[in-house]
Design a protein around this motif. Structure first.
Motif, PDB file in Angstrom:
ATOM      1  N   SER A  86      -4.606  10.114  -1.022  1.00  0.00           N
ATOM      2  CA  SER A  86      -4.758  10.618   0.357  1.00  0.00           C
ATOM      3  C   SER A  86      -4.633   9.519   1.397  1.00  0.00           C
ATOM      4  CB  SER A  86      -6.125  11.301   0.507  1.00  0.00           C
ATOM      5  OG  SER A  86      -7.182  10.385   0.217  1.00  0.00           O
ATOM      6  N   GLN A  87      -4.482   8.283   0.961  1.00  0.00           N
ATOM      7  CA  GLN A  87      -4.385   7.164   1.890  1.00  0.00           C
ATOM      8  C   GLN A  87      -2.934   6.828   2.191  1.00  0.00           C
ATOM      9  OE1 GLN A  87      -6.538   4.008  -0.001  1.00  0.00           O
ATOM     10  NE2 GLN A  87      -8.548   4.869   0.486  1.00  0.00           N
ATOM     11  N   LEU A  88      -2.742   6.007   3.235  1.00  0.00           N
ATOM     12  CA  LEU A  88      -1.405   5.513   3.541  1.00  0.00           C
ATOM     13  C   LEU A  88      -0.970   4.526   2.471  1.00  0.00           C
ATOM     14  CD1 LEU A  88      -1.356   4.774   7.396  1.00  0.00           C
ATOM     15  CD2 LEU A  88       0.056   6.429   6.169  1.00  0.00           C
ATOM     16  N   SER A  93      -0.022   0.135   5.866  1.00  0.00           N
ATOM     17  CA  SER A  93      -1.251  -0.377   6.474  1.00  0.00           C
ATOM     18  C   SER A  93      -1.096  -1.830   6.874  1.00  0.00           C
ATOM     19  CB  SER A  93      -2.425  -0.228   5.489  1.00  0.00           C
ATOM     20  OG  SER A  93      -2.612   1.125   5.126  1.00  0.00           O
ATOM     21  N   VAL A  97       1.277   0.561  10.583  1.00  0.00           N
ATOM     22  CA  VAL A  97       1.578   1.986  10.709  1.00  0.00           C
ATOM     23  C   VAL A  97       0.285   2.769  10.498  1.00  0.00           C
ATOM     24  CG1 VAL A  97       2.911   3.916   9.800  1.00  0.00           C
ATOM     25  CG2 VAL A  97       3.942   1.640   9.916  1.00  0.00           C
ATOM     26  N   GLU A  98      -0.038   3.653  11.407  1.00  0.00           N
ATOM     27  CA  GLU A  98      -1.314   4.360  11.359  1.00  0.00           C
ATOM     28  C   GLU A  98      -1.222   5.775  10.804  1.00  0.00           C
ATOM     29  OE1 GLU A  98      -2.914   4.236  15.272  1.00  0.00           O
ATOM     30  OE2 GLU A  98      -3.205   2.050  15.272  1.00  0.00           O
ATOM     31  N   GLN A  99      -0.012   6.327  10.751  1.00  0.00           N
ATOM     32  CA  GLN A  99       0.160   7.702  10.286  1.00  0.00           C
ATOM     33  C   GLN A  99       1.412   7.790   9.428  1.00  0.00           C
ATOM     34  OE1 GLN A  99       0.309  10.540  13.453  1.00  0.00           O
ATOM     35  NE2 GLN A  99       0.335  12.332  12.101  1.00  0.00           N
ATOM     36  N   LEU A 100       1.344   8.618   8.392  1.00  0.00           N
ATOM     37  CA  LEU A 100       2.495   8.770   7.504  1.00  0.00           C
ATOM     38  C   LEU A 100       3.679   9.337   8.281  1.00  0.00           C
ATOM     39  CD1 LEU A 100       3.288   8.489   4.463  1.00  0.00           C
ATOM     40  CD2 LEU A 100       2.854  10.943   4.270  1.00  0.00           C
ATOM     41  N   ALA A 102       6.999  11.305   9.423  1.00  0.00           N
ATOM     42  CA  ALA A 102       7.353  12.687   9.117  1.00  0.00           C
ATOM     43  C   ALA A 102       8.381  12.777   7.988  1.00  0.00           C
ATOM     44  CB  ALA A 102       7.884  13.373  10.375  1.00  0.00           C
ATOM     45  N   LEU A 105       6.995  13.063   4.390  1.00  0.00           N
ATOM     46  CA  LEU A 105       6.223  14.227   3.972  1.00  0.00           C
ATOM     47  C   LEU A 105       6.885  15.046   2.859  1.00  0.00           C
ATOM     48  CD1 LEU A 105       4.891  15.480   7.443  1.00  0.00           C
ATOM     49  CD2 LEU A 105       3.664  14.184   5.681  1.00  0.00           C
ATOM     50  N   TYR A 163       8.270   1.217   7.132  1.00  0.00           N
ATOM     51  CA  TYR A 163       8.688   2.511   6.588  1.00  0.00           C
ATOM     52  C   TYR A 163       9.354   2.406   5.216  1.00  0.00           C
ATOM     53  CZ  TYR A 163       7.997   3.721  11.487  1.00  0.00           C
ATOM     54  OH  TYR A 163       7.457   3.882  12.746  1.00  0.00           O
TER      55      TYR A 163
END
Length: 374
Positions: A86-88, A93, A97-100, A102, A105, A163
């Motif tokens: 559930s983590q990046l 990190s 980058v703070e959010q996965l 798009a 996904l 990325y």
């Protein structure tokens, strides 16, 4: 007709012998050597696709490392997400980058990942192939463009550290579909899966090469303008086979990551792309089976030379390619086919001569003399 039948028999015999050896390999090799062979067989899938476009169609691509890398990165993204839970992913990190993102996904799904690993390389190949072949760019000009694609792709993957993992690429994978990647049983399973994929790709490539499509591809290679004048569209055929080749390269990338556990931009660069062409040249162009043999032998020789002679192995590899070019210009399988065809023709001529001698009348008599009444 006889020559075609002889070629088919040679291909079938070599294919069966090769598959039998691959199935028996786990009983003969250590776990480490078997893992290396699995990686080489992943390369062989790519080599067969490359043989379709270069050996049969005359399209020399020096950028197939891109398609291999795209397929590999698709699988690596799924494995990285599975390892991160559930983590990046860790490299995101570290890069701030703070959010996965798009576009990451869809790679949560293993099935969708496998589909993308096939489709993404094919879509890129379609874009490049259609734009170049439609404008009748071919030969060395297309080869240069394919290398430009490599430079652009590698630069993009290296530059997007947050990325793609940057220069280090993606690694540290744990499981795939519940299988522990580090266990010996999992490695053996992946090896047999790779052998099965090689067999499927071999049947597909041999079928394409022997079909009506294959004959058109050879005609395009030998006289593209004539093919166009008699009513065929070479662009459609070249784009199609180029996409098939790219798809096989993507599948090879998936198999590679599952067994090697890492992918980085260095493995999709210019040097690996050129080496891929050398695999086909060593095994024999327009043979399909030769592509498998060339990929396995070249990489096995590279591993052996680098282990035994760490300072001299690049020179030994270069010497091997020079020797093959000088003495086996048609490659290993191509030369073998030529020799067998020569022996077959010679035996047929000798048999015909012996038959003619056996049914000929005795020396000094003509047909008319034999028919005279006594």
């Amino acid at each position: 007709m006889i020559s075609a039948l002889s070629n088919n028999k040679i291909k079938i015999a070599l294919s069966l012998i090769l598959l039998l050896i691959l199935l028996l390999a786990p009983t003969l090799l250590s776990e480490f050597r078997l893992s290396l062979l699995g990686k080489f067989l992943a390369y062989a899938v790519l080599a067969m696709g490359l043989d379709l476009i270069w050996g049969y169609t005359g399209i020399l691509s020096l950028g197939h490392g891109v398609y291999f890398g795209l397929g590999a990165y698709c699988m690596a993204m799924h494995l990285k997400l599975a390892a991160s839970g559930s983590q990046l992913p860790d490299f995101m990190s570290w890069s701030g980058v703070e959010q996965l993102p798009a576009f990451w996904l869809p790679f949560h799904s293993a099935g969708f990942t496998l589909l993308l690993a096939l489709l993404v390389p094919m879509l890129v190949a379609f874009a490049l192939g259609y734009l170049t072949f439609r404008n009748r760019i071919r030969g060395s000009f297309f080869s240069i463009l394919s290398q430009a694609l490599v430079i652009i792709t590698v630069t993009l993957f290296v530059g997007q550290q947050g990325y793609t993992g940057g220069t280090n690429g993606l690694t540290n994978f744990d499981t795939f579909l519940g299988w522990k990647l580090g266990e010996a049983s999992t490695k053996l399973t992946f090896y047999y899966i790779t052998v099965a994929v090689v067999a499927i790709a071999l049947v597909l490539c041999l079928w394409l090469a022997s079909s009506r499509l294959g004959k058109i591809l050879v005609a395009i290679r030998d006289a593209e303008n004539r093919v166009r004048f008699i009513g065929f569209d070479p662009v459609a055929y070249k784009v199609f086979i180029y996409c098939v080749s790219a798809g096989l390269a993507g599948v090879a990338g998936v198999l590679f990551v599952l067994q090697e556990g890492i992918i980085s931009p260095a493995q999709m660069g210019i040097v690996p792309s050129i080496e891929m062409v050398l695999w086909v040249a060593l095994g024999g162009r327009a043979t399909v089976v030769g592509a498998i043999i060339g990929a396995v032998l070249t990489n096995a020789a590279k591993t052996t030379f680098s282990e035994a002679y760490p300072e001299w192995w690049p020179i030994l590899m270069g010497a091997m390619f020079i020797v093959v070019t000088l003495f086996l210009p048609r490659g290993i399988v191509g030369t073998l086919k030529d020799r067998l065809e020569h022996w077959t023709r010679r035996s047929e001529v000798q048999a015909a001569a012996a038959l003619k001698t056996a049914v000929s009348p005795p020396l000094g008599f003509t047909d008319l003399e034999l028919e005279k009444p006594q």
